[in-house]
Design a protein around this motif. Structure first.
Motif, PDB file in Angstrom:
ATOM      1  N   ASN A 177       0.810  -1.215   0.000  1.00  0.00           N
ATOM      2  CA  ASN A 177       0.000   0.000   0.000  1.00  0.00           C
ATOM      3  C   ASN A 177       0.846   1.268   0.000  1.00  0.00           C
ATOM      4  N   SER A 178       2.066   1.195  -0.476  1.00  0.00           N
ATOM      5  CA  SER A 178       2.870   2.415  -0.494  1.00  0.00           C
ATOM      6  C   SER A 178       2.603   3.160  -1.794  1.00  0.00           C
ATOM      7  N   PRO A 179       2.627   4.490  -1.757  1.00  0.00           N
ATOM      8  CA  PRO A 179       2.373   5.267  -2.966  1.00  0.00           C
ATOM      9  C   PRO A 179       3.466   4.993  -3.985  1.00  0.00           C
ATOM     10  N   LEU A 180       3.054   4.806  -5.243  1.00  0.00           N
ATOM     11  CA  LEU A 180       4.013   4.470  -6.280  1.00  0.00           C
ATOM     12  C   LEU A 180       4.476   5.726  -6.982  1.00  0.00           C
ATOM     13  N   LYS A 181       5.777   5.791  -7.216  1.00  0.00           N
ATOM     14  CA  LYS A 181       6.325   6.933  -7.923  1.00  0.00           C
ATOM     15  C   LYS A 181       5.825   6.873  -9.358  1.00  0.00           C
ATOM     16  N   LYS A 182       5.302   7.997  -9.847  1.00  0.00           N
ATOM     17  CA  LYS A 182       4.669   8.001 -11.172  1.00  0.00           C
ATOM     18  C   LYS A 182       5.573   7.427 -12.246  1.00  0.00           C
ATOM     19  N   SER A 183       6.871   7.781 -12.201  1.00  0.00           N
ATOM     20  CA  SER A 183       7.741   7.324 -13.282  1.00  0.00           C
ATOM     21  C   SER A 183       8.027   5.830 -13.200  1.00  0.00           C
ATOM     22  N   ASP A 184       7.759   5.222 -12.030  1.00  0.00           N
ATOM     23  CA  ASP A 184       7.999   3.786 -11.889  1.00  0.00           C
ATOM     24  C   ASP A 184       6.817   2.974 -12.397  1.00  0.00           C
ATOM     25  N   VAL A 185       5.649   3.631 -12.463  1.00  0.00           N
ATOM     26  CA  VAL A 185       4.443   2.883 -12.819  1.00  0.00           C
ATOM     27  C   VAL A 185       4.291   2.835 -14.323  1.00  0.00           C
ATOM     28  N   LYS A 186       4.288   1.639 -14.852  1.00  0.00           N
ATOM     29  CA  LYS A 186       4.042   1.546 -16.295  1.00  0.00           C
ATOM     30  C   LYS A 186       2.541   1.498 -16.476  1.00  0.00           C
ATOM     31  N   SER A 187       2.010   2.422 -17.250  1.00  0.00           N
ATOM     32  CA  SER A 187       0.557   2.412 -17.394  1.00  0.00           C
ATOM     33  C   SER A 187       0.144   1.187 -18.189  1.00  0.00           C
ATOM     34  N   TYR A 188      -0.892   0.595 -17.734  1.00  0.00           N
ATOM     35  CA  TYR A 188      -1.327  -0.629 -18.425  1.00  0.00           C
ATOM     36  C   TYR A 188      -2.839  -0.717 -18.371  1.00  0.00           C
ATOM     37  N   LYS A 189      -3.370  -1.437 -19.278  1.00  0.00           N
ATOM     38  CA  LYS A 189      -4.819  -1.637 -19.291  1.00  0.00           C
ATOM     39  C   LYS A 189      -5.105  -3.117 -19.129  1.00  0.00           C
ATOM     40  N   LEU A 190      -6.115  -3.414 -18.349  1.00  0.00           N
ATOM     41  CA  LEU A 190      -6.469  -4.811 -18.169  1.00  0.00           C
ATOM     42  C   LEU A 190      -7.098  -5.348 -19.442  1.00  0.00           C
ATOM     43  N   GLU A 191      -6.546  -6.420 -19.941  1.00  0.00           N
ATOM     44  CA  GLU A 191      -7.150  -7.058 -21.112  1.00  0.00           C
ATOM     45  C   GLU A 191      -8.180  -8.047 -20.620  1.00  0.00           C
ATOM     46  N   ASN A 192      -9.411  -7.772 -20.918  1.00  0.00           N
ATOM     47  CA  ASN A 192     -10.475  -8.713 -20.539  1.00  0.00           C
ATOM     48  C   ASN A 192     -10.462  -9.090 -19.067  1.00  0.00           C
ATOM     49  N   GLN A 193     -10.081  -8.154 -18.246  1.00  0.00           N
ATOM     50  CA  GLN A 193     -10.114  -8.397 -16.806  1.00  0.00           C
ATOM     51  C   GLN A 193      -9.232  -9.542 -16.332  1.00  0.00           C
ATOM     52  N   ILE A 194      -8.327 -10.005 -17.164  1.00  0.00           N
ATOM     53  CA  ILE A 194      -7.436 -11.080 -16.712  1.00  0.00           C
ATOM     54  C   ILE A 194      -6.049 -10.493 -16.455  1.00  0.00           C
ATOM     55  N   MET A 195      -5.544 -10.777 -15.286  1.00  0.00           N
ATOM     56  CA  MET A 195      -4.237 -10.255 -14.912  1.00  0.00           C
ATOM     57  C   MET A 195      -3.131 -11.136 -15.473  1.00  0.00           C
ATOM     58  N   SER A 196      -2.278 -10.534 -16.291  1.00  0.00           N
ATOM     59  CA  SER A 196      -1.107 -11.288 -16.738  1.00  0.00           C
ATOM     60  C   SER A 196      -0.029 -11.136 -15.664  1.00  0.00           C
ATOM     61  N   ALA A 197       1.023 -11.929 -15.814  1.00  0.00           N
ATOM     62  CA  ALA A 197       2.105 -11.855 -14.832  1.00  0.00           C
ATOM     63  C   ALA A 197       2.683 -10.445 -14.795  1.00  0.00           C
ATOM     64  N   GLU A 198       2.756  -9.817 -15.976  1.00  0.00           N
ATOM     65  CA  GLU A 198       3.308  -8.462 -16.029  1.00  0.00           C
ATOM     66  C   GLU A 198       2.398  -7.491 -15.289  1.00  0.00           C
ATOM     67  N   ASP A 199       1.084  -7.672 -15.445  1.00  0.00           N
ATOM     68  CA  ASP A 199       0.138  -6.807 -14.754  1.00  0.00           C
ATOM     69  C   ASP A 199       0.296  -6.932 -13.251  1.00  0.00           C
ATOM     70  N   ILE A 200       0.471  -8.180 -12.809  1.00  0.00           N
ATOM     71  CA  ILE A 200       0.623  -8.398 -11.374  1.00  0.00           C
ATOM     72  C   ILE A 200       1.841  -7.632 -10.861  1.00  0.00           C
ATOM     73  N   SER A 201       2.955  -7.768 -11.582  1.00  0.00           N
ATOM     74  CA  SER A 201       4.176  -7.071 -11.159  1.00  0.00           C
ATOM     75  C   SER A 201       4.000  -5.573 -11.180  1.00  0.00           C
ATOM     76  N   ASN A 202       3.374  -5.084 -12.254  1.00  0.00           N
ATOM     77  CA  ASN A 202       3.262  -3.632 -12.399  1.00  0.00           C
ATOM     78  C   ASN A 202       2.462  -2.991 -11.300  1.00  0.00           C
ATOM     79  N   GLY A 203       1.570  -3.765 -10.685  1.00  0.00           N
ATOM     80  CA  GLY A 203       0.758  -3.173  -9.628  1.00  0.00           C
ATOM     81  C   GLY A 203       1.470  -3.122  -8.289  1.00  0.00           C
ATOM     82  N   CYS A 204       2.727  -3.532  -8.257  1.00  0.00           N
ATOM     83  CA  CYS A 204       3.456  -3.538  -6.991  1.00  0.00           C
ATOM     84  C   CYS A 204       4.689  -2.640  -7.082  1.00  0.00           C
TER      85      CYS A 204
END
Lengths: 356, 490
Positions: free
Chosen positions: B405-432
């Motif tokens: 729950n720590s605030p993410l630095k904007k430049s560290d966050v890769k913007s991504y869109k959920l494809e069909n509501q399924i989390m890929s491994a990359e999506d999981i990583s990007n949210g942390c």
């Protein structure tokens, strides 16, 4: 030597994970990858090249002085920089710049190493000494003030000495061999000692752009252990003893801690640097206003630059001048200077007569 | 500049002025008999005042009073450095108590931590910090109750207090008998702190899973086992602890969660965060108020040293309960021993570290969220002017790490869109955050997906909100110019 512990005999058939051709000869301290020597040289050199390019450290045609102490960092820096200059056509004019603090049994030995480097790497050398610039050697200073706060004197004097030497060489930039471990230690030290202003500046790869000579640190992300390893395998000529006057420095606490930390998690060193870069420090935090020293013209945020203050203390036999919360030191000095206007002091020597 | 003198005043080596003159609720009356107070025992050449409290100068200082008894080691050594009386023990017992309580009270009032309509849940571990937190909040509540009973119009209600203990026995091995005994002791402590009566909740970590307890326990075990890094596992447990607290607070109608985090603990946290690459989010964790959570978290003991809290416990014989040896390992243990070493070398080091970190810019959620009733908050709002922290409406909302729950630095966050509501491994990583990515998330992709399936719902939801948040915010900006509800304009 440290590097020997890291070189383990790999089990038969263990190949370098990068080239997969040669036998792995070492475990890389930064990533623990098992690689061969050639690949190690390659990643080591190319990572530094990457840092230089990504941060736009140099421009073609620049004259660059390498702060050379004869120690492993500056020797490896001189070697790698001249190699990359050739390989990637940076177009730089490289020089070696060395500071003689006048420490018998330590500096005179390391200066011999630098003189050998001059010949080995073909880089012209310039030596500036405390004796010439300030009229004092570190030996004399320590004799006067003892072993506490002596690092303060040396650090302040050296910074100026490098700038003056750089000016004499007419260079555009100064590079130093500060490595990732050094910067991580500095970040920790500044946290421990409450120096928020320094904390915001200490992770910059280039500093002093608005001063006489900008300086940069190409080794900002390079691990000390890897520098040692590189120097060891390449059999580079360097001088490896600790300064004889430094055992009590507070930095020792941070250094010990970082060594222990590296054992548990090697990437922590880079993480500390990243944290230092990411700290949210308000830019409205009071930054010192920049002016010039009244006595010697060097860049200073106070009336007199720190070197002049310290020097005044030494010359007047007041070793504590400039050490401690010097609220009154600068004011006191200007008051006394006005009083003693007409009197020529034989002892007191100027910082140097170079105009900036 | 570098130096290692304990008394050095150069650069940043500030020696903390321990004579913090806080609003003293119990001002000592001037000495009635002048002659008696001037009789000061001479003690072998030392400052003749050393035997007396430096504040009231009437009673014996704690160091002097306990010098002959074996309790001295406990009082003067406490949790801090080696020999010699600490600054705190140069007070007499009463002045020490009032000084420490004063720090607590100042923190509460100047940051509007507790308001009369609140229901405060105290996180109780059994250790000295949370014990003192509990004691002080109880005293404050008693005082409020007394005022309430005495007032005629009964306008200001008294805030409620509850106590929660997080049962981590499924993740940390504790002998069952020792555990149940400890819980009973805690229950007794809480029941003795009445009136007003406080409810005592024992919450197990696995309760964060909505399923039944057995299933929850297994899921928790699997989750922790999936983390290879020792430090990562410890930190994950801490994050789960907060989730458990949030859940019990929400379920039982509490409006604030109170932690007994002290200066010493914060000093360690500052170094831990620095060393793990969490420099950006550090400022969020070390303020008085942390309102990122559904139930805001408050830290009123932020200005108290662990040593002082230990002394407080022994001074008033406050019962502490040791549930398990708080055995840290890995990086956290290294840092704890490092800070201990530094503190021994200079007793004001912990305070300096926290003061330095206190100069980092906090986040907009580090102040108490504005309540509906504006009138009561005006005074404290004026005092909070220091950092003008309104969420900047021209920037997208802050996104937070799914796990810590720590605030993410904007430049560290890769913007991504959920494809069909399924989390890929990359999506999981990007949210942390990068730190959690390294020390908590498994490296292998299939292990990562398995790990994700074991996460409690709160963490999963948090990530999804962050991901969609930016998209939603962008849409809101241009909403009034959109002619249709769908993206392709049909």
């Amino acid at each position: 030597m440290e590097a020997e512990e890291v070189v383990a005999k790999p089990p038969k058939g263990r190949f370098c994970t990068i080239c997969n051709q040669r036998r792995a000869a070492l475990k890389r301290p930064k990533t623990l990858e098992q690689i061969c020597r050639e690949c190690f040289y390659a990643v080591f050199e190319e990572e530094i090249h990457g840092v230089i390019v990504d941060n736009q450290l140099f421009k073609p045609g620049e004259r660059v002085a390498i702060g050379a102490s004869g120690g492993k960092d500056s020797t490896v820096l001189a070697y790698v920089l001249s190699e990359l200059n050739r390989r990637h056509n940076y177009g730089l004019d490289l020089f070696l710049l060395s500071v003689d603090e006048g420490i018998t049994g330590y500096r005179d030995d390391s200066l011999e190493t630098v003189k050998r480097n001059e010949i080995q790497y073909g880089l012209p050398l310039k030596v500036v000494s405390y004796k010439d610039l300030y009229g004092w050697t570190m030996d004399e200073i320590v004799k006067l003030i003892g072993l506490k706060n002596n690092c303060t004197f040396c650090g302040v004097f050296r910074r100026q000495a490098l700038d003056r030497g750089a000016t004499l060489l007419k260079v555009d930039k100064l590079v130093t061999g500060h490595n990732a471990d050094d910067i991580a230690e500095t970040v920790l030290l500044n946290i421990l000692r409450g120096d928020i202003a320094r904390l915001s500046r200490c992770t910059s790869i280039t500093t002093g752009e608005d001063g006489p000579i900008p300086r940069c640190k190409p080794f900002k992300y390079t691990y000390e252990k890897e520098i040692v390893m590189y120097a060891y395998f390449k059999r580079l000529d360097y001088f490896s003893t600790e300064c004889i006057y430094s055992p009590n420095a507070y930095r020792g606490f941070a250094r010990e801690f970082i060594k222990d930390l590296e054992r548990i998690r090697p990437r922590a060193i880079l993480d500390i640097i990243k944290s230092g870069e990411d700290f949210r420090i308000s830019t409205s935090t009071k930054m010192p206003e920049q002016g010039n020293c009244e006595r010697c013209g060097y860049i200073s945020s106070q009336k007199w630059c720190k070197a002049c203050v310290l020097l005044e203390g030494l010359n007047r036999g007041l070793p504590k001048l400039g050490i401690g919360r010097s609220r009154g030191a600068n004011n006191e000095l200007s008051k006394n200077a006005k009083e003693a206007k007409g009197i020529d002091s034989i002892q007191s020597k100027q910082c140097g007569t170079l105009d900036f | 500049m570098a130096c290692n003198s304990a008394t050095c005043q150069s650069g940043g080596c500030y020696r903390e002025d321990n004579g913090d003159r806080v609003d003293d609720p119990f001002p000592q009356p001037p000495p009635a008999v002048a002659t008696e107070s001037t009789q000061q025992p001479l003690s072998n050449g030392k400052n003749s005042d050393s035997a007396f409290c430096i504040k009231c100068k009437l009673k014996e200082s704690m160091a002097a009073a306990f010098s002959s008894s074996s309790a001295s080691a406990q009082v003067t050594g406490g949790g801090g450095g080696g020999g010699g009386a600490s600054d705190s023990s140069r007070f007499c017992g009463d002045c020490f108590r009032s000084n420490l309580y004063g720090k607590f009270r100042l923190a509460v009032t100047s940051n509007a931590l507790i308001s009369p309509s609140d229901n405060v849940l105290v996180a109780f571990s059994g250790g000295p910090s949370s014990r003192v937190a509990l004691q002080f909040v109880h005293e404050m509540q008693m005082k409020a109750q007394k005022n309430f009973d005495a007032s005629r119009d009964r306008s200001l209600p008294v805030f409620g207090v509850g106590v929660a203990f997080i049962d981590e026995s499924s993740s940390i091995s504790i002998p069952a008998e020792k555990f149940s005994q400890a819980v009973e002791e805690m229950r007794l402590v809480v029941s003795n702190l009445a009136p007003p009566v406080k409810e005592f909740h024992v919450v197990s970590t696995e309760s964060i899973y909505s399923s039944d307890s057995n299933n929850g326990r297994n899921r928790l075990k699997d989750l922790l086992n999936a983390v290879a890094d020792v430090t990562g596992k410890e930190d994950l447990l801490v994050h789960l602890r907060m989730l458990a607290l949030q859940k019990v607070a929400l379920k039982n109608g509490y409006t604030k969660i109170l932690l007994g985090t002290c200066t010493s603990r914060i000093a360690c946290h500052v170094l831990e965060a620095t060393v793990k690459g969490q420099g950006y989010s550090l400022a969020a964790d070390i303020q008085y108020v942390d309102a990122r959570w559904e139930i805001p978290v408050i830290l009123p003991l932020r200005d108290c040293l662990a040593q002082e809290l230990n002394i407080m416990c022994s001074l008033d014989s406050l019962k502490t309960v040791e549930v398990h040896n708080d055995h840290h390992s890995g990086i956290n243990a290294l840092i704890t021993s490092f800070v201990k070493l530094l503190q021994e070398e200079n007793p004001s080091r912990e305070s300096t570290i926290v003061r330095t970190a206190g100069k980092l810019t906090p986040f907009h959620f580090n102040r108490m969220p504005e309540p509906d009733d504006c009138n009561m908050q005006l005074a404290s709002q004026r005092r909070q002017k220091k950092y003008n922290l309104k969420p900047n409406e021209s920037l997208p909302p802050e996104s937070f790490c799914r796990i810590c729950n720590s605030p993410l630095k904007k430049s560290d966050v890769k913007s991504y869109k959920l494809e069909n509501q399924i989390m890929s491994a990359e999506d999981i990583s990007n949210g942390c955050c990068t730190s959690c990515q390294f020390q908590i998330l498994p490296k292998d992709i299939s292990l990562l997906e398995h790990f994700y399936s074991l996460l409690p719902q709160q963490m999963v939801a948090r990530g999804e909100y962050s991901c969609l948040g930016e998209d939603r915010w962008l849409r809101e900006q241009i909403q009034d110019c959109l002619l249709s509800d769908t993206e392709d304009g049909t």
